[in-house]
Design an enzyme around this catalytic site. Sequence first.
Site, PDB file in Angstrom:
ATOM      1  N   CYS A   1      -5.034   6.412   9.603  1.00 45.33           N
ATOM      2  CA  CYS A   1      -4.646   5.919   8.275  1.00 45.33           C
ATOM      3  C   CYS A   1      -3.874   4.613   8.403  1.00 45.33           C
ATOM      4  O   CYS A   1      -3.042   4.447   9.292  1.00 45.33           O
ATOM      5  CB  CYS A   1      -3.794   6.966   7.563  1.00 45.33           C
TER       6      CYS A   1
ATOM      7  N   CYS B   1      -2.024   3.350   5.798  1.00 45.58           N
ATOM      8  CA  CYS B   1      -1.116   3.241   4.648  1.00 45.58           C
ATOM      9  C   CYS B   1       0.282   2.824   5.090  1.00 45.58           C
ATOM     10  O   CYS B   1       0.621   2.862   6.272  1.00 45.58           O
ATOM     11  CB  CYS B   1      -1.088   4.552   3.862  1.00 45.58           C
TER      12      CYS B   1
END
Length: 375
Positions: free
Chosen positions: A307, A309
């Site tokens: 990920c 993020c």
Amino acid sequence: MEPAIKYRLIHQDKHSGARLGEIITPHGTFPTPMFMPVGTLASVKTMAPEELDEMGAGIILANTYHLWLRPGEDLIEEAGGLHKFMNWDKGILTDSGGFQVFSLAGMRDIKEEGVHFKNHLNGAPMFLSPEKAIAIENALGPDIMMSFDECPPFFESYDYVKKSVARTSRWAERGLEAHKNPDYQALFGIVQGAGFQDLREQSAKDLVSMDFPGYSIGGLSVGESKDEMNRVLDFTTPLLPENKPRYLMGVGSADALIDGALRGIDMFDCVLPTRIARNGTVMTSHGRLVVKNAKYARDFSPLDDNCNCYACRNFTRAYIRHLIHTDEAFGMRLTTYHNLYFLLHLMQQVREAIANDALLDFKESFFEEYGYNTA
Ligand code: PRF
Ligand code: ZN
């Protein structure tokens, strides 16, 4: 009159019912299939609008029932509508309150004119009707509003669901009559009918004849199995017009998003990612992870190694576990950010797969990594 929103079909997957498209609203255009974060009380819990924007949310959901009780639709209208009130200039969709009355309120009495029930905050008697729900949604000012419907239990009797579907159609018609702003607010009809194919067909036929600018599929993800939900979607989405958006209400697990997209669903929403985030559970490319667990106390890797993020680029499982464990608000912000980013990113991958006629292949490779039991 031009409808308030427009659906544009961009590409149909050659090997499934999936479709890539976009929905043009008075507050911007978003690509579909799309996941919509839930902001029940005019806030996606713990997230600022800038953060939602940054993670790619083009539309969020709010609830008529909750905002009617607090702070009241008059106050929000006075503020200039929901968009101004919460400083969010992209899409907003409101649910009608029908479902919330059935799921939250205690005693209720369903009549032809509407539903009598008790306020879940203080027990005061309340009444919601198709006309009242639409009046509240008109005052709140979302881009997309829902008809007032009844969501019967999935395993309710055939006779009951048949009567309920007929009433939901009459309520949809009354809502359409009461709607004051069709030029800038799109009102969707909601298909019901539990697991009964002929009742779903009747419901879709009634609503399609009323020519709504979009259609929702309600009454699913209410305790039935995934196979049951897919079976209903298999015969329900083909009943809906190709040139209008289709919204599967209250569905937000990774597997249901992919299965819904495969069957031609364009929009999804669910409290699941934000709710489990606040309890210390995150969705990762390897399945769900309870970061709150003691075994992550000294784990200095990110929530999800795949990920990109803000939470995963900057913080470790050990740190986030510590924050959740000690009830620090920042911990909930990080897990919420990650879970929403994960689902928005998943939908982006789904759209790319559809563009390449490869959503079935994507599903296979995704679940090889995600696992089948951790939806
Ligand atoms: N109707 C409405 N809102 C909903 C549902 C429904 O059937 C569901 C069912 N999963 C979630 N939200 N109005
Ligand atoms: Zn992340």
